[in-house]
Design an enzyme around this catalytic site. Sequence first.
Site, short mmCIF file in Angstrom:
data_model
loop_
_atom_site.label_atom_id
_atom_site.label_comp_id
_atom_site.label_asym_id
_atom_site.label_seq_id
_atom_site.Cartn_x
_atom_site.Cartn_y
_atom_site.Cartn_z
N LYS A 55 0.83 -1.21 0.00
CA LYS A 55 0.00 0.00 0.00
C LYS A 55 0.87 1.26 0.00
O LYS A 55 0.61 2.20 -0.76
CB LYS A 55 -0.95 -0.02 1.22
N GLN A 99 -4.67 -1.88 9.59
CA GLN A 99 -4.48 -3.18 8.94
C GLN A 99 -5.09 -4.29 9.80
O GLN A 99 -4.79 -4.38 10.99
CB GLN A 99 -2.98 -3.43 8.71
N ASP A 122 -11.16 2.72 4.15
CA ASP A 122 -11.54 1.30 4.01
C ASP A 122 -13.06 1.14 3.92
O ASP A 122 -13.54 0.07 3.55
CB ASP A 122 -11.02 0.49 5.22
C1 BQF Z 1 -2.00 -9.97 -6.23
C2 BQF Z 1 -5.93 -9.18 2.46
C3 BQF Z 1 -6.88 -11.15 3.42
C4 BQF Z 1 -6.85 -10.57 4.69
C5 BQF Z 1 -6.37 -9.30 4.85
C6 BQF Z 1 -1.96 -7.85 -4.91
C7 BQF Z 1 -2.58 -7.80 -2.59
C8 BQF Z 1 -2.76 -9.16 -2.65
C9 BQF Z 1 -2.57 -9.87 -3.81
C10 BQF Z 1 -2.80 -7.03 -1.35
C11 BQF Z 1 -5.41 -8.40 1.34
C12 BQF Z 1 -5.40 -8.95 -0.04
C13 BQF Z 1 -4.87 -7.14 1.59
C14 BQF Z 1 -2.17 -9.22 -4.95
C15 BQF Z 1 -4.24 -6.32 0.51
C16 BQF Z 1 -5.12 -7.90 -1.08
O1 BQF Z 1 -1.18 -9.58 -7.07
O2 BQF Z 1 -2.73 -10.94 -6.42
C17 BQF Z 1 -2.18 -7.14 -3.75
O3 BQF Z 1 -1.89 -6.34 -0.93
N1 BQF Z 1 -4.01 -7.07 -0.69
C18 BQF Z 1 -4.91 -6.63 2.91
O4 BQF Z 1 -4.46 -5.52 3.17
O5 BQF Z 1 -5.42 -7.36 3.91
C19 BQF Z 1 -5.90 -8.60 3.74
C20 BQF Z 1 -6.44 -10.46 2.31
#
Ligand code: BQF
Length: 287
Positions: A55, A99, A122
Amino acid sequence: MTTSAQVISGKVISEAVKAELRDEIAQVIAQGITPGLAVVIVGENPASQVYVRNKAKTCLQLGMHSEIHELPESTSQEELLAKVTALNNDANIHGILIQLPLPKHINESLVLDAISPDKDVDGFHPMQVGNMVIGNRSYLPCTPAGVMEMLKRSNITIAGKHAVVVGRSNIVGKPVAMLLLREHATVTICHSKTPDLGAITRQADILVVAIGRAEAINAEHIKPGAIVIDVGINRTEDGRLVGDVDYQSVLEVAGGITPVPGGVGPMTITMLMKNTLDAARTIHQLS
Ligand code: BQF
């Protein structure tokens, strides 16, 4: 001959959206405001650390200000609430993201509800959720917003379609169902207590899967030609990243499918950037 689904690349679509955002952010900066995002991470969950860095990196790529606030696992609820209050009052910060998941000794909703709704990028604050459900302007939760943006930019018609959502979390399942409804789909929500999941998913023209179980949905769950959106991110024992959908088998049946990685994940990050830009514009009453 076997047919193969159209691959809906979140990576490609998110690059297009980010290119547009970069220009819009430059215009806001030219008016004297640099949009700023603060991400707060408590503890040392390795997956969360990757997401937080992702992020911050994307903010910088788009010319935005970003801060990571790393707090130890032992942080008390009061200390975390004090951090949120400080960021609510920080003029350089337009978006605040806590987060998830938080350590067990912290009441998650109490902390999320402390974020000023005008900085809630969010979209988890009850006020944002309420406004979304009614159809008022609100910051849309990033993953559901990313799913909708992918459908829109892939020219997939939603109105009149049967959309089936598997999973009912407050972060993905429930809001994505609401957004599909808002676009005039007929929406069914399935979950772990649904007796015959396949009987329902096989009716789906658009299937959104957000259950958090590796490759739980396969070709037998899919109506031929359906659009399949895989929100899951699971790490297998041999270290691969897979979705909630068995990609190889569903590819043969579906009309369109999102890969993992490179599907919904990049869209989630991109919509967070959009919400942060929108927050900066709203707070400073820019066009
Ligand atoms: C990709 C998330 C579960 C629980 C908390 C790019 C992200 C992931 C995959 C990413 C996620 C999932 C995030 C890919 C943020 C998505 O290329 O496939 C980016 O950074 N995510 C999160 O902040 O908290 C989570 C999933």
